[in-house]
Motif scaffolding. Structure first.
Motif, PDB file in Angstrom:
ATOM      1  N   GLU A 180       0.733  -1.362   0.194  1.00 18.38           N
ATOM      2  CA  GLU A 180      -0.041  -0.121   0.124  1.00 18.38           C
ATOM      3  C   GLU A 180       0.764   1.132  -0.134  1.00 18.38           C
ATOM      4  O   GLU A 180       1.483   1.277   1.286  1.00 18.38           O
ATOM      5  N   THR A 191      -2.074   2.961  -3.981  1.00 16.76           N
ATOM      6  CA  THR A 191      -2.453   2.232  -4.493  1.00 16.76           C
ATOM      7  C   THR A 191      -2.263   0.735  -3.515  1.00 16.76           C
ATOM      8  O   THR A 191      -1.742   0.740  -2.866  1.00 16.76           O
ATOM      9  N   TYR A 200      -6.758  -5.089  -7.349  1.00 15.13           N
ATOM     10  CA  TYR A 200      -5.843  -3.608  -6.688  1.00 15.13           C
ATOM     11  C   TYR A 200      -6.530  -3.407  -6.295  1.00 15.13           C
ATOM     12  O   TYR A 200      -7.722  -3.269  -6.407  1.00 15.13           O
ATOM     13  N   GLU A 201      -6.744  -1.709  -5.678  1.00 16.58           N
ATOM     14  CA  GLU A 201      -7.123  -0.807  -5.199  1.00 16.58           C
ATOM     15  C   GLU A 201      -6.649  -0.158  -5.557  1.00 16.58           C
ATOM     16  O   GLU A 201      -5.752   0.524  -5.949  1.00 16.58           O
ATOM     17  N   GLU A 239      -6.894   4.558  -3.635  1.00 17.55           N
ATOM     18  CA  GLU A 239      -8.015   4.837  -3.019  1.00 17.55           C
ATOM     19  C   GLU A 239      -7.195   6.228  -2.184  1.00 17.55           C
ATOM     20  O   GLU A 239      -6.389   6.791  -3.203  1.00 17.55           O
ATOM     21  N   LEU A 249     -12.254   4.098  -2.402  1.00 18.24           N
ATOM     22  CA  LEU A 249     -12.034   3.165  -2.987  1.00 18.24           C
ATOM     23  C   LEU A 249     -12.485   2.759  -3.929  1.00 18.24           C
ATOM     24  O   LEU A 249     -13.643   2.012  -4.606  1.00 18.24           O
ATOM     25  N   LYS A 250     -11.930   2.087  -4.899  1.00 21.87           N
ATOM     26  CA  LYS A 250     -12.223   1.030  -5.814  1.00 21.87           C
ATOM     27  C   LYS A 250     -11.382  -0.124  -6.308  1.00 21.87           C
ATOM     28  O   LYS A 250     -10.141  -0.021  -5.771  1.00 21.87           O
ATOM     29  N   HIS A 251     -12.115  -1.282  -6.796  1.00 25.27           N
ATOM     30  CA  HIS A 251     -10.877  -1.840  -6.669  1.00 25.27           C
ATOM     31  C   HIS A 251     -11.659  -2.507  -8.293  1.00 25.27           C
ATOM     32  O   HIS A 251     -11.839  -1.980  -9.086  1.00 25.27           O
ATOM     33  N   TRP A 289     -14.721  -3.779 -10.406  1.00 27.77           N
ATOM     34  CA  TRP A 289     -15.292  -4.853  -9.314  1.00 27.77           C
ATOM     35  C   TRP A 289     -16.671  -3.651  -9.881  1.00 27.77           C
ATOM     36  O   TRP A 289     -17.472  -4.147  -9.669  1.00 27.77           O
ATOM     37  N   THR A 342     -17.934   4.489  -5.820  1.00 27.56           N
ATOM     38  CA  THR A 342     -16.609   4.039  -5.157  1.00 27.56           C
ATOM     39  C   THR A 342     -17.764   3.627  -2.958  1.00 27.56           C
ATOM     40  O   THR A 342     -18.499   3.712  -2.843  1.00 27.56           O
TER      41      THR A 342
END
Length: 161
Positions: free
Chosen positions: A54, A67, A79-80, A82, A95-97, A105, A111
């Motif tokens: 991270e 990230t 991954y993410e 943020e 965040l997004k996956h 995702w 978000t």
């Protein structure tokens, strides 16, 4: 004499309440990125049976970004991306996956949001995620995650720089 005892009792309650209020003010920090900049850095740890990375930026432009990557058996699992940003005199973590091929995702405009609850000198507490400063080179991140049964489970990530 009863009047004097009553007055002293009320005065002691007033002093006690003032002391608790002062402690809360001293313990809580303003919801500013500058007060959480200790999160910035390149962090590594273990979770979900694999290695985690991270990487948090320093505050700039009203936000911090990160990230996240999970590696299992030598391959990326997901991954993410943020961000923590200042919104209406508070902070929000969003965040997004992404799958290994960067397919999201969440839907395009969706978000996962974590509103700020409180900041202390060693903690940043969002609803569903919190950061805890252990020392300059170590932190714990706690995340509420739904398990396969739909129950919320607290997952701890221990990171070191």
């Amino acid at each position: 004499m009863n009047y004097l005892y009553s007055l002293l009792f009320l005065l002691s309650l007033s002093v006690s309440a003032q002391t608790e209020k002062d402690i809360e003010i001293v313990d809580s920090l303003a919801p500013k990125l500058e007060n959480i900049k200790w999160i910035s850095g390149n962090w590594k740890g273990e979770a979900f049976g694999g290695q985690t990375e991270e990487n948090w930026s320093e505050p700039s432009g009203g936000s911090m970004m990160a990230t996240f990557k999970l590696i299992n058996d030598g391959e990326v699992s997901f991954y993410e991306i943020e961000i923590i940003r200042e919104v209406e005199n508070s902070l929000i973590l969003q965040l997004k996956h992404f799958d290994t091929d960067l397919k999201g995702w969440e839907t395009k405009n969706e978000t996962v949001d974590f509103p700020l609850i409180k900041i202390t000198p060693t903690q940043v507490i969002f609803e569903g995620m919190s950061f805890e400063k252990v020392n300059e080179n170590e932190m714990n991140v706690y995340v509420d995650i739904k398990n396969d049964n739909g129950d919320i489970e607290l997952v701890k990530f221990n990171y070191k720089k």
